[in-house]
Design a protein around this motif. Structure first.
Motif, mmCIF file in Angstrom:
data_model
loop_
_atom_site.group_PDB
_atom_site.id
_atom_site.type_symbol
_atom_site.label_atom_id
_atom_site.label_comp_id
_atom_site.label_asym_id
_atom_site.label_seq_id
_atom_site.Cartn_x
_atom_site.Cartn_y
_atom_site.Cartn_z
ATOM 1 N N ARG A 175 0.821 -1.210 0.000
ATOM 2 C CA ARG A 175 0.000 0.000 0.000
ATOM 3 C C ARG A 175 0.857 1.264 0.000
ATOM 4 N NH1 ARG A 175 -5.264 -0.471 1.286
ATOM 5 N NH2 ARG A 175 -5.322 1.433 0.030
ATOM 6 N N THR A 176 0.258 2.338 -0.477
ATOM 7 C CA THR A 176 0.890 3.652 -0.468
ATOM 8 C C THR A 176 0.132 4.565 0.485
ATOM 9 O OG1 THR A 176 -0.484 4.393 -2.310
ATOM 10 C CG2 THR A 176 1.677 3.456 -2.856
ATOM 11 N N LEU A 177 0.756 5.675 0.851
ATOM 12 C CA LEU A 177 0.111 6.609 1.773
ATOM 13 C C LEU A 177 -1.148 7.212 1.154
ATOM 14 C CD1 LEU A 177 3.217 8.461 3.280
ATOM 15 C CD2 LEU A 177 2.086 6.375 4.023
ATOM 16 N N HIS A 178 -1.072 7.583 -0.123
ATOM 17 C CA HIS A 178 -2.253 8.176 -0.750
ATOM 18 C C HIS A 178 -3.336 7.130 -0.993
ATOM 19 C CE1 HIS A 178 0.697 7.060 -3.819
ATOM 20 N NE2 HIS A 178 -0.301 6.850 -4.665
ATOM 21 N N GLY A 179 -2.932 5.876 -1.194
ATOM 22 C CA GLY A 179 -3.923 4.812 -1.328
ATOM 23 C C GLY A 179 -4.653 4.571 -0.021
ATOM 24 N N LEU A 180 -3.922 4.553 1.087
ATOM 25 C CA LEU A 180 -4.540 4.397 2.400
ATOM 26 C C LEU A 180 -5.396 5.608 2.741
ATOM 27 C CD1 LEU A 180 -1.442 2.925 4.255
ATOM 28 C CD2 LEU A 180 -3.565 1.701 3.735
ATOM 29 N N SER B 246 -6.633 15.941 -14.835
ATOM 30 C CA SER B 246 -6.795 14.760 -13.985
ATOM 31 C C SER B 246 -5.430 14.279 -13.524
ATOM 32 C CB SER B 246 -7.519 13.637 -14.739
ATOM 33 O OG SER B 246 -6.784 13.274 -15.897
ATOM 34 N N ALA B 247 -5.432 13.714 -12.319
ATOM 35 C CA ALA B 247 -4.190 13.164 -11.777
ATOM 36 C C ALA B 247 -3.810 11.917 -12.559
ATOM 37 C CB ALA B 247 -4.379 12.835 -10.300
ATOM 38 N N PRO B 248 -2.537 11.624 -12.650
ATOM 39 C CA PRO B 248 -2.105 10.425 -13.385
ATOM 40 C C PRO B 248 -2.589 9.158 -12.682
ATOM 41 C CG PRO B 248 -0.280 11.336 -12.133
ATOM 42 C CD PRO B 248 -1.395 12.327 -12.027
ATOM 43 N N LEU B 249 -2.830 8.143 -13.465
ATOM 44 C CA LEU B 249 -3.203 6.849 -12.895
ATOM 45 C C LEU B 249 -1.918 6.115 -12.538
ATOM 46 C CD1 LEU B 249 -6.077 5.799 -15.337
ATOM 47 C CD2 LEU B 249 -6.299 6.687 -13.000
ATOM 48 N N VAL B 250 -1.608 6.117 -11.258
ATOM 49 C CA VAL B 250 -0.365 5.509 -10.786
ATOM 50 C C VAL B 250 -0.711 4.279 -9.966
ATOM 51 C CG1 VAL B 250 1.730 5.853 -9.440
ATOM 52 C CG2 VAL B 250 0.746 7.767 -10.719
ATOM 53 N N GLN B 251 -0.180 3.144 -10.358
ATOM 54 C CA GLN B 251 -0.440 1.915 -9.626
ATOM 55 C C GLN B 251 0.232 1.971 -8.261
ATOM 56 O OE1 GLN B 251 0.752 -1.577 -11.740
ATOM 57 N NE2 GLN B 251 -0.132 -3.012 -10.273
ATOM 58 N N GLU B 252 -0.478 1.477 -7.254
ATOM 59 C CA GLU B 252 0.084 1.475 -5.903
ATOM 60 C C GLU B 252 1.331 0.599 -5.852
ATOM 61 O OE1 GLU B 252 -1.833 1.832 -2.063
ATOM 62 O OE2 GLU B 252 -3.705 1.325 -3.061
ATOM 63 N N ASP B 253 2.394 1.179 -5.313
ATOM 64 C CA ASP B 253 3.648 0.455 -5.165
ATOM 65 C C ASP B 253 4.260 0.860 -3.832
ATOM 66 O OD1 ASP B 253 6.086 -0.771 -5.280
ATOM 67 O OD2 ASP B 253 6.840 0.357 -7.001
ATOM 68 N N GLY B 254 4.116 -0.005 -2.844
ATOM 69 C CA GLY B 254 4.608 0.316 -1.516
ATOM 70 C C GLY B 254 6.107 0.466 -1.432
ATOM 71 N N SER B 255 6.833 -0.065 -2.411
ATOM 72 C CA SER B 255 8.295 0.034 -2.378
ATOM 73 C C SER B 255 8.809 1.342 -2.959
ATOM 74 C CB SER B 255 8.918 -1.137 -3.145
ATOM 75 O OG SER B 255 8.594 -1.063 -4.527
ATOM 76 N N SER B 256 7.934 2.133 -3.593
ATOM 77 C CA SER B 256 8.370 3.402 -4.174
ATOM 78 C C SER B 256 8.598 4.430 -3.068
ATOM 79 C CB SER B 256 7.343 3.919 -5.174
ATOM 80 O OG SER B 256 6.105 4.179 -4.523
#
Length: 759
Positions: free
Chosen positions: A158-163, A290-300
């Motif tokens: 998970r990412t911070l913005h996803g959470l 629109s914001a870019p569609l960025v796949q969640e990547d917890g390692s980024s």
């Protein structure tokens, strides 16, 4: 007993004890490049070897007899070995119960036996290959320092913005952020973050970019950080109160081509190839986009925070999203974090405590109260804010909370606090005694947390109670779920329970790397030879307790903590050496009052190759270093005294000579407000107000003060400002705000200000 296969003699037993003492740091160092055979051969031909704290007695065994060397141990530990005719040996360890706990004594005896067996079994083995502990004990120590994770495997991705998006869906209309008169719901904050991400995309920013952020603490700061993450980028926070040279170096090191600044602010330096934009300009570019569609990547990477560096070059710590997500998973249930909580954003975004404040609140559905810079500098105003906003979760350095305790002692207003978390510097639990007299530890929980930027803010947690105040210990608690602790020697070898050494941290919080510093990354982030993944060598000194908790015992190197700031004294030294007239330099931490963090100061010593005023050297340091790292004094010496090991002999340094530049330059501590550049007051009141104020300043600064002296150039700091203002009120003088103090930080100007307030 030693194994029957071991042929023992006095040299073997002496060597085993000597090597064990060397490994645990209580004996003389041993050349571990030598072979066991050579080591023992030299002992057989040598005089008696000193074994600090240990008495060793070796006797021939006699059937039916056992002779004790004394009725009671004459040393903290006393080993008595009996040698049998077949060459085997057995021994008894007697010890002083006041000096060695039984469990420690038992392990020490086991280590001596284990080392002796290895020395005897393989004479060709080098001493550095001799293991101190048996494998079973080593595994037990590693298990003791590790706390199993409570999070799911899914959380690691998970990412911070996803959470954050999960929280928005669950409570869109709840207030997320308040800053002055501004209040944003979770839905509104999310929408502004989306516009910011869209605006960044319109500027040509691509996912993975590092975006500089140089904003005051306000709602725009929170919006901007969220928007950067939504754009798939990482933020690089900078404090605008840092010197321009330091800001330039941070931008250059991070390689960022875009920095977000406040609209009315013109203090950020012009840098070739770097675009400076405001939050409003970014959002305007994002309107309709629109914001870019960025796949969640917890390692980024989520952020890069710069810390003091021993080479004189600050280093950027790259922390991925999953680390912060793991921190929330590890603490949410234990701390009971939720939607009813009100947090403060008290700290600079360039200090990693802010990571915990912002995301700890917003990812658990709480309300984040952004604290204005000047309110953080005025404890009375801050206490008022705590009461007015019904703050329930407060994060403070011990130095800052000491001021809150003092104000709270004088007030009768009720606080809503249920949780106070300490971090950033060691906690002296004695300062909490007045707090516990007013607040029950069962209603407001105080938690001492040890942490490092490189291991994602926090590592351990220990709930402080009145019993801790009486015990006056250094306990910082056990590892958080998903984190691990171990204590190791200078070669990275695991040390037993109770033995001091370097604290090494593993698990979910270990950062990715130092940005662009592969050499330093390889030195500090290492593979655990025991199979625990990557661990971070902290440079902090500590020891593990039998219950798995950690005692923090300071630093192993020249790094110090001053009012929550992590400072490499070698960085200050290197900045001083960069002055063309300086040939040698040293920097040391001193306290005017031992144990009082408000009186902590850095004193510098220099040798000069060409004549130059020490005021010029200090001005040079002020142009490069942030305020909290600028020396309070610079003293010229003929030579820097050194120990036999070539290190600075701090005990041989003379008393520092205060630098009194009078009206030269702005106040070191005045921040962006600056000190007024006009002559000091001509005061006709020779025995009244002038004497009273100069006396207060002199007492706080531990030196004589004249009308032309600047409070900060004499070593003053934010904590001493608060102390002086409090003492002024106790003596019946008018109330002066911290902001006015900073803007009138020359004694003459300040006395004029107080006189006007009296009138």
């Amino acid at each position: 007993p030693l194994s029957r296969a071991v042929v023992a003699d006095e040299a073997l037993l002496t060597g085993a004890v000597q090597l064990v003492l060397a490994r645990i740091g209580t004996g003389r160092p041993v050349d571990e490049a030598r072979s066991a055979g050579d080591f023992l051969a030299r002992l057989r031909g040598a005089e008696a070897v000193a074994l600090p704290g240990v008495g060793l007695h070796v006797d021939a065994a006699r059937t039916g007899e056992r002779r004790l060397p004394s009725l009671a141990p004459t040393e903290p530990a006393e080993l008595h070995f009996l040698l049998h005719e077949d060459g085997s040996a057995e021994g008894v360890l007697r010890h002083d119960l006041g000096a060695l706990a039984p469990v420690v004594a038992e392990r020490f005896a086991g280590h001596v036996a284990h080392v002796a067996a290895q020395l005897a079994a393989d004479p060709g083995r080098t001493l550095d290959a001799v293991e101190l502990m048996p494998q079973d004990e080593a595994r037990s120590v590693l298990r003791l320092g590790a706390t199993p994770s409570t999070g799911s495997a899914e959380a690691a991705g998970r990412t911070l913005h996803g959470l954050f998006a999960d929280v928005v869906r669950s409570c869109p209309d709840a207030i997320a952020v308040t800053a002055g008169s501004t209040a944003l719901t979770y839905a509104e904050l999310d929408a502004l973050g989306e516009r910011t991400a869209a605006g960044l995309t319109a500027l040509g920013v691509v996912p993975g970019s590092l975006i500089g952020v140089a904003l005051e603490r306000n709602a725009d700061l929170v919006v901007t950080l969220l928007g950067i993450l939504k754009a798939g980028c990482a933020y690089v926070p900078m404090d605008l109160r840092y010197p321009q040279e330091r800001l330039r170096n941070t931008v250059a090191d991070a390689g960022t081509r875009l920095v977000v600044v406040d609209g009315a602010d013109e203090s950020f330096p012009d840098i070739d190839g770097v675009r400076v934009v405001t939050p409003g300009e970014i959002r305007a570019l994002g309107d309709g986009g629109s914001a870019p569609l960025v796949q969640e990547d917890g390692s980024s990477a989520a952020y890069v925070i710069y810390t003091s560096g021993s080479t004189g070059r600050p280093k950027g710590v790259v922390v991925p999203h999953r680390n912060v997500a793991a921190l929330l998973e590890a603490t949410r249930d234990d701390f009971g974090l939720g939607a009813d909580d009100v947090w403060t954003l008290f700290h600079s975004s360039a200090f990693d405590f802010s990571v915990w404040e912002i995301w700890g609140c917003l990812l658990t559905g709480g309300r984040l109260v952004v604290v204005d810079y000047w309110v953080t500098r005025d404890t009375d105003l801050f206490h008022d804010l705590l009461v007015r906003e019904h703050v329930t979760v407060l994060n403070q350095t011990p130095s800052a909370f000491a001021q809150v305790v003092e104000v709270d002692r004088q007030r009768r207003t009720e606080l809503a606090l249920r949780l106070v978390i300490f971090g950033g510097e060691p906690l002296d639990v004695r300062m909490l005694a007045p707090w516990f007299t007013r607040h029950s530890h069962t209603e407001c929980r105080l938690v001492n947390m040890f942490g490092i930027t490189e291991t994602t803010v926090h590592v351990t947690a220990h709930t402080v109670t009145p019993a801790d105040v009486l015990a006056v210990g250094r306990k910082v608690g056990t590892a958080l779920p998903g984190w691990s602790l171990s204590v190791r020697d200078p070669h990275g070898r695991l040390l037993p329970i109770g033995v001091p050494g370097e604290i090494c941290v593993g698990g979910a919080g270990v950062a990715t790397c130092y940005l662009g510093r592969p050499d330093l990354t390889a030195e500090r982030f290492v593979a655990d030879p025991h199979g625990g993944g990557r661990i971070y060598r902290s440079g902090d000194r500590g020891r593990l307790r039998t219950d798995g908790s950690l005692d923090h015992l300071g630093r192993l190197d020249s790094q110090v903590k001053v009012r929550g700031h992590r400072i490499e004294l070698d960085e200050i030294r290197n900045v001083l050496l960069s002055h063309p007239a300086v040939a040698g330099a040293a920097a040391v931490l001193n306290h005017d009052i031992p144990g009082d963090p408000a009186t902590a100061r850095i004193d510098a010593y220099v040798t000069l190759r060409t004549a130059a005023p020490t005021t010029d050297v200090l001005a040079h340091a002020r142009g490069v270093l942030p305020v909290y790292m600028v020396p309070a004094s610079v003293t010229e010496l003929d030579s820097i005294p050194l120990t036999i090991n070539g290190k600075v002999d701090t005990a041989a340094l003379p008393e520092p000579v205060a630098v009194k530049p009078g009206r030269q330059g702005a106040a070191a501590g005045a921040g962006r407000a600056g000190a007024k550049e006009r002559p000091g007051a001509v005061d006709g009141d020779s025995g009244g107000l002038t004497e009273q104020v100069l006396g207060l300043w002199g007492h706080a600064l531990s030196c004589e003060v004249t009308l032309k002296d600047n409070f900060f150039e004499l070593g003053g700091n934010s904590l001493l400002v608060i102390r002086v203002l409090r003492e002024m009120r106790e003596q019946g003088l008018p109330k002066v705000t911290t902001q006015d103090f900073y803007r009138n930080s020359t004694a003459g100007l300040f006395i004029d200000l107080v006189r006007e307030a009296q009138a």
